[in-house]
Write an enzyme that holds these catalytic residues in place. Structure first.
Site, PDB file in Angstrom:
ATOM      1  CE1 TYR A   1      65.773 -60.721 136.535  1.00 14.77           C
ATOM      2  CE2 TYR A   1      67.407 -62.181 137.519  1.00 14.77           C
ATOM      3  CZ  TYR A   1      66.256 -61.992 136.780  1.00 14.77           C
ATOM      4  OH  TYR A   1      65.584 -63.084 136.283  1.00 14.77           O
TER       5      TYR A   1
ATOM      6  CB  SER B   1      65.343 -65.296 139.101  1.00 17.86           C
ATOM      7  OG  SER B   1      66.720 -65.497 138.874  1.00 17.86           O
TER       8      SER B   1
END
Length: 335
Positions: free
Chosen positions: A154, A129
């Site tokens: 995350y 990501s």
């Protein structure tokens, strides 16, 4: 024709990638746990399209943390290529549900790595990501930049995935390619993403919340461009850098690579909403808010390595991409 495992096949990116692969004649085994992080009916609708379109697709409902089942799947199928897209997504959700990220993104990924290691997988591609860039402010973000300051759990789990994959590439010569996705959007998108949230709010005459006073910038990337990038990398198996040195640790002596997957055209959130207003034919009620914990003010990707290795060129403008999403949303929800 190839045989592939795609994890997260009922998710947004997984659905579109699986659809492209079966359209070109590949045999795909799709794995998904079908959890309720967001509307499971949307996942079921995606899955129904995949199951109805091609006999070369098989669905397996499975939890990545079910170690015996994962071991049996890899041993039985003998996948040459694995695309691992399943994960617990969302920055803000990680503030309130941290254990979901440890379970799916750490333990689950370990089971994928072990399956690949023991079954002789030729190439593992896995989702990372843009969030790994965290507190970095030098832009555009380069894969050669250090990513040691994550701003959310995350992001930390995605950085951990990259480290875990590199360790397996080094220890077991498992070729691994990390895919740092930048704000992917388009038809069949996730309901927790900005475009989905904004569209629903505008159509329901609810306020659109714009964090950082609407000055956030994102390198929005249309789903078809993302799929094009992944497909171009499937057979590009990473090779060790034979000239690697610990004095110049920006490549690897292992068969391991990381790429940014983006549009290379950051858009301010306020501009994004203006385009959406035009496509919907309706004005948004805007609420300007401060930065949220875990968020970053801007993302902007350097694509030099992806362009050099694959010839990648994003094809979809933000105006065209938002228009396609609006057309899908209106058709799917009948509004």
């Amino acid at each position: 024709m190839a045989k592939l495992l795609v994890t997260g096949c009922a998710g947004f990116i997984g659905f579109h990638l699986t659809r492209r692969l079966i359209e070109r004649g590949d045999e795909v085994v799709g794995l998904d746990v079908m959890n309720e992080y967001y509307d499971v009916n949307l996942k079921r609708a995606r899955l129904a399209l995949l199951e109805g379109e091609n006999r070369h697709f098989r669905f397996v409902k499975m939890d990545l943390n079910d170690r015996p089942a994962m071991e049996a799947l890899f041993a039985r199928e003998g996948f040459p290529i694995v695309v691992h897209l399943a994960a617990q997504a969302g920055v803000r959700y990680s503030l309130t549900h941290p254990h979901a990220y440890a379970d799916a993104n750490l333990s689950g990924f370990l089971n994928v790595l072990e399956g690949c290691r023991h079954s002789g997988v030729r190439h593992l591609l896995f989702a990372s990501s843009s969030s790994v860039y965290g507190g970095n402010t030098r832009m555009p973000f380069s894969t050669r930049d250090p990513v040691d300051h994550p701003l959310s759990l995350y992001a930390a789990t995605k950085k951990a995935n990259e480290l875990m994959a590199h360790a397996y590439a080094h220890l077991f010569r498992l070729p691994c390619t990390g895919l740092r996705f930048f704000t992917v959007y388009g038809p069949w998108g996730r309901p927790d993403m900005a475009l989905f949230i904004f569209t629903r709010a505008i159509l329901e005459d609810q306020p659109v919340e714009l964090f950082n006073q609407g000055r956030m910038q994102r390198d929005f990337t249309y789903i078809d461009d993302v799929v094009n990038a992944i497909v171009s990398l499937l057979d590009l198996v990473p090779q060790p850098d034979l000239d690697w040195s610990g004095d110049r640790p920006d490549t690897s002596s292992a068969p391991y690579r990381v790429y940014n997957i983006a549009s290379h055209r950051p858009v301010q959130l306020g501009t994004f909403v203006e385009i959406l207003e035009r496509k919907l034919g309706k004005t948004a009620k805007k609420t300007l808010l401060p930065m949220q914990p875990g968020d970053v003010p801007a993302t902007y990707a350097n694509l030099d390595e992806l362009v050099r290795d694959t010839g990648y060129a994003p094809q979809t403008s933000i105006e065209e991409g938002i228009g396609r999403f609006v057309d899908w949303y209106r058709g799917y929800y009948g509004v």
